[in-house]
Write an enzyme that holds these catalytic residues in place. Structure first.
Site, PDB file in Angstrom:
ATOM      1  N   ASP A 127      -8.375  -2.506   0.123  1.00 44.34           N
ATOM      2  CA  ASP A 127      -8.125  -1.074   0.258  1.00 44.34           C
ATOM      3  C   ASP A 127      -9.282  -0.239   0.792  1.00 44.34           C
ATOM      4  OD1 ASP A 127      -6.259  -2.352  -1.473  1.00 44.34           O
ATOM      5  OD2 ASP A 127      -5.556  -0.405  -2.129  1.00 44.34           O
ATOM      6  N   SER A 476      -1.846   4.763  -5.358  1.00 41.50           N
ATOM      7  CA  SER A 476      -1.859   3.447  -4.744  1.00 41.50           C
ATOM      8  C   SER A 476      -0.838   3.420  -3.629  1.00 41.50           C
ATOM      9  CB  SER A 476      -1.506   2.394  -5.794  1.00 41.50           C
ATOM     10  OG  SER A 476      -1.122   1.180  -5.186  1.00 41.50           O
TER      11      SER A 476
END
Length: 560
Positions: A127, A476
């Site tokens: 990420d 997320s």
């Protein structure tokens, strides 16, 4: 045939009598005289053993070095840190994840500048690490290539294909409600993530990996090649060969990556239903290239780009399905010159029009839809504004039940993610409520945690089609439901979100892209005067320093 380069940055520390001390230290590494005349290429690896997305990067780094050696370069492998967003969910470790992005970019810059590297190949999967590498490429402006490590293969349990750890978190709510057995839950927990690689969904990790292709930092096709495929090693080796050509031509990222390259990247993100965390990472990367992406740019791009690939968590398909359907080149070919500027260059130096001519179009129109039959006529991400978010707030519309696109409800205010998640689990949130989570922004957290524990609780406990979340934290890429985050100004900066009280009626309208609360400016001023300061204690020295230096979320939340 080995690439020859006349003038190198590394010559600054290897040539001449005054650098004898430098050379003798390099002789101590086992180098020979001729090695010091070769281009010095940094192989920046973010491998570690605590991270399924990065545990496979050692082998890929070896393949990169093979490519560099084959073309006459001298590779030097070095490491930087990497955190797993999934493993840091739900505890104070999540506060460190976004702050790690800038630290990773700093370490790459420090090593490349300090050791006078002639070029770098950066390996990352997940990420914050992929955007950090892109930021480093823009800052350094030396020949650069990114090798993305690849998604893990999807797993199956009782005929269902899974897309990552988020599905187990949601299953906890189903277990609580008696919809599945403990045995089912335990079996799912052990098989959902079935090997190395980034989670096999269109979360932040794979979004950013895919976007390195249209941006011009990864080889076309690299983003969706899976971690355990032999083809990933070929991409790594070819990236090692490519960096030597870039060094020979002194071809640096700022030479060819333009504002139009960023718009191409944003359109591809819109077409594949990219993560909401692109609201953070794209402006941050653009800033490292000396460019500015405005909140409104996301709406302009999103409103005019068709949604072509509906991948988990928004849809039923996995990254493996996307890869088999042709990957990002097939998506770009479908978008074509109608939506993309194909005169922009790929990392190879070719313009995209010529590059895409060698790729076939979609191999499965149920995975990568055609322009004539898109999933939707516009993309999923939207920036909302209103008196609750004067600068902006972000949502992934495609992950939200359409009946929640217009919603009004009373606020239920919490000053942390865990308070909100506990309230959901304990039944203190009712259908129709709007959960407001304050002081989770970059400064307030500090660190801007993902609200994944709260969102999975919302979905798992059956409130995803009746309650919304509004927060100055982030989400997320796996988050589903009516989840509005990135609210700015954040609470710690005195934003209106800090002044919301239980029972205030909040109005959400995704059609109009608005986020408002029934509180007058006069009432806001009165509340502001009577507001008691709220400052969460930081977990340690680094986060306290981060709080002082981090900028606005809509400027990329980069350190100033």
């Amino acid at each position: 045939m080995a690439v020859k380069v006349d003038k190198l940055r590394s010559n600054e520390m290897t040539d001449g009598l005054s650098f004898a001390g430098n050379r003798t230290l390099m002789y101590a590494l086992g180098l020979d005289t001729e090695d010091m005349q070769k281009p010095f290429i940094g192989v920046i690896n973010s491998w570690n053993e605590f991270h399924p997305g990065h545990k496979n990067l050692r082998e890929q780094a070896e393949a990169v070095k093979q490519g560099i050696l084959a073309e006459g370069g001298q590779p030097f492998e070095m490491n930087t840190i990497s955190l797993c967003d999934g493993i840091t969910q739900g505890h104070k470790g999540m506060c460190f994840v976004l702050p790690s992005r800038d630290l990773i970019a700093d370490t790459v810059e420090i090593m490349a500048e300090g050791q006078r590297l002639d070029g770098i190949v950066m390996l990352a999967s997940c990420d914050k690490i992929v955007p950090a590498m892109a930021m480093a490429g823009g800052r350094l402006n030396i020949p650069s290539v990114i090798v993305t490590g690849g998604p893990m293969m999807p797993s199956r349990y009782k005929g269902k294909e899974f897309g990552g750890a988020w599905e187990v978190r949601e299953a906890a709510g189903k277990l609580y409600r008696g919809e599945i057995t403990q045995e089912d839950y335990d079996s799912m927990e052990k098989c959902v993530c079935d090997g190395v690689g980034s989670c096999p969904m269109m979360g932040t990790a794979n979004t950013m990996s895919c976007l390195m292709e249209p941006l011009g930092l990864s080889l076309p096709g690299c983003g969706t090649v899976h971690a355990t495929q032999a083809d990933k090693l070929r991409y790594a080796r070819n990236s090692g060969k490519l960096i030597m050509k870039l060094v020979a031509n002194n071809r640096c990222p700022r030479d060819y990556i333009t504002r139009e390259s960023f718009y191409n990247m944003m359109r591809v993100s819109a077409a594949i239903g990219g993560s909401t965390n692109t609201f953070l990472h794209i402006p941050a990367i653009a800033k490292s290239f000396g460019l500015k992406i405005e909140p409104e740019d996301f709406n302009i791009i999103g409103d005019t780009t068709p949604y072509l690939a509906c991948i988990k968590p928004s849809g039923k398909n996995t990254l493996w399905d996307l890869h088999q359907a042709g990957g990002i080149p097939a998506v770009m070919k479908e978008l074509g010159e109608t939506y993309l500027d194909l005169t922009q260059q790929a990392v190879t130096g070719e313009i995209w029009r010529d590059t895409l001519a060698r790729f076939t179009g979609t191999q499965n129109s149920e995975v990568i839809h055609t322009l004539e039959n898109p999933v939707a006529v516009e993309s999923g991400l939207a920036v909302l504004k209103g008196n609750l978010a004067p600068i902006g707030a972000g949502i992934k519309k495609t992950a939200c039940d359409r009946k929640m696109w217009i919603h009004s409800g009373p606020a239920r205010v919490f000053n942390s993610e865990m308070e909100a998640a506990d309230a959901v689990r304990e039944g203190r949130v009712q259908p129709g409520d709007v959960i407001v989570i304050c002081y989770e922004g970059p400064k307030g957290g500090p660190g801007m945690r993902e609200m994944h524990t709260a969102t999975t609780a919302l979905m798992g406990y059956g409130l995803g089609d009746s309650c919304a979340i509004v927060t100055d934290g982030r989400f997320s890429g796996a988050s589903r439901g009516p989840c509005i985050g990135y609210v700015a100004p954040e609470a710690a900066d005195g934003g209106p979100i800090a002044l919301i009280r239980n029972g205030d009626i909040i109005h959400i309208n995704l059609y109009e892209k608005s986020l408002n609360v029934d509180v007058s400016e006069e009432e806001f001023e009165l509340r502001r005067k009577n507001q008691q300061p709220h400052k969460r204690k930081a977990y340690g020295y680094y986060l306290e320093r981060y709080r002082k230096l981090v900028g606005s979320v809509w400027d990329g939340a980069v350190l100033e």
